[in-house]
Design an enzyme around this catalytic site. Sequence first.
Site, PDB file in Angstrom:
ATOM      1  CB  SER A   7      -1.208   2.097  53.472  1.00 24.95           C
ATOM      2  OG  SER A   7      -1.858   1.537  52.683  1.00 24.95           O
ATOM      3  CG  HIS A  32       0.993   0.390  56.937  1.00 23.53           C
ATOM      4  ND1 HIS A  32       0.885   0.646  58.434  1.00 23.53           N
ATOM      5  CD2 HIS A  32      -0.724  -0.079  56.779  1.00 23.53           C
ATOM      6  CE1 HIS A  32      -0.227  -0.020  58.739  1.00 23.53           C
ATOM      7  NE2 HIS A  32      -1.212  -0.164  57.977  1.00 23.53           N
ATOM      8  CG  ASP A  34      -3.022  -1.395  54.994  1.00 23.89           C
ATOM      9  OD1 ASP A  34      -2.955  -1.162  56.291  1.00 23.89           O
ATOM     10  OD2 ASP A  34      -2.913  -0.367  54.415  1.00 23.89           O
ATOM     11  CG  MET A  36      -7.281  -5.134  53.249  1.00 27.67           C
ATOM     12  SD  MET A  36      -7.937  -3.817  53.039  1.00 27.67           S
ATOM     13  CE  MET A  36      -7.112  -2.396  53.312  1.00 27.67           C
ATOM     14  CG  HIS A  65      -2.871  -3.073  59.560  1.00 27.18           C
ATOM     15  ND1 HIS A  65      -3.939  -2.052  59.111  1.00 27.18           N
ATOM     16  CD2 HIS A  65      -3.638  -3.295  60.695  1.00 27.18           C
ATOM     17  CE1 HIS A  65      -4.724  -1.370  59.997  1.00 27.18           C
ATOM     18  NE2 HIS A  65      -4.927  -2.882  61.091  1.00 27.18           N
ATOM     19  CG  MET A  67      -7.025  -4.341  58.449  1.00 32.13           C
ATOM     20  SD  MET A  67      -6.985  -3.043  57.383  1.00 32.13           S
ATOM     21  CE  MET A  67      -5.820  -3.092  57.014  1.00 32.13           C
ATOM     22  CG  MET A 136      -8.335   0.323  62.090  1.00 35.05           C
ATOM     23  SD  MET A 136      -7.391   0.541  61.332  1.00 35.05           S
ATOM     24  CE  MET A 136      -8.114   1.673  59.760  1.00 35.05           C
ATOM     25  CG  ASP A 174      -3.991   2.410  59.401  1.00 35.80           C
ATOM     26  OD1 ASP A 174      -4.444   3.560  58.271  1.00 35.80           O
ATOM     27  OD2 ASP A 174      -4.098   1.735  59.648  1.00 35.80           O
TER      28      ASP A 174
END
Length: 222
Positions: A7, A32, A34, A36, A65, A67, A136, A174
């Site tokens: 990540s 990866h 992330d 958010m 990913h 979120m 998670m 993760d």
Amino acid sequence: MLKFAPSILTADLARLKEVVQEAEAAGVDWIHLDVMDGVFVPNLTFGPILVEAVRRVTSLPLDVHLMIVNPERYLEDFARAGADHITVHFEATYHPHRAVQRVKELGKKAGLAINPGTPLEAFEPLLPELDLALLMSVNPGFGGQKYIPTATGRLQRLRAMRDQLNPACLLVVDGGVNRDTVREVYQAGADVAVAGSALFNGRPVVENLKALKEVLYALGGG
Ligand code: DX5
Ligand code: ZN
């Protein structure tokens, strides 16, 4: 062999191209990313424009990913930006099944993620259609958190569910994966480990990756 997906959350983003290429040269499997939104999780990161920038500097699969609440709003944008895998959170939409179907319609691999407080059974109805099941092992929002020990038993149970319902679906863990926890997640049945701070921490990625793999080689299973 456990696959590794670094990540970039804890990397030096002023050197985005270098860090991604350093990871690729070190032999990681995916990148990866992330995403958010400050609503689903108490932190903000980046959107499709950064995914698109990473796309231009690597040929590794981009594992996005999300979120973010109601991720269906942005699936097309992330697909267009060059994501190869798009994972949505079970908790972030009323319609996780529809979101997964949409990712597949867009020609991308579809993932579903659940938080540490969500019952594993959330995966069950969707597992036959998933390419990735992401568990998670920290509460989402920040890199560098401590692995939650109950994730190990959950991984084992999810592995059994996966083997029964869809052996082709990859099991991704993760959060908090490092030299102390990598053996545990591998033995519990993970196929892919996301790792942020264990790989991007100021030391060379190649050395960090080697240190993780050495733990697995010592088991004879790396
Ligand atoms: C947390 C993210 C993870 C995390 C990984 O919300 O989904 O990808 O940043 O970082 P480490 O390995 O440092 O826990
Ligand atoms: Zn993540």
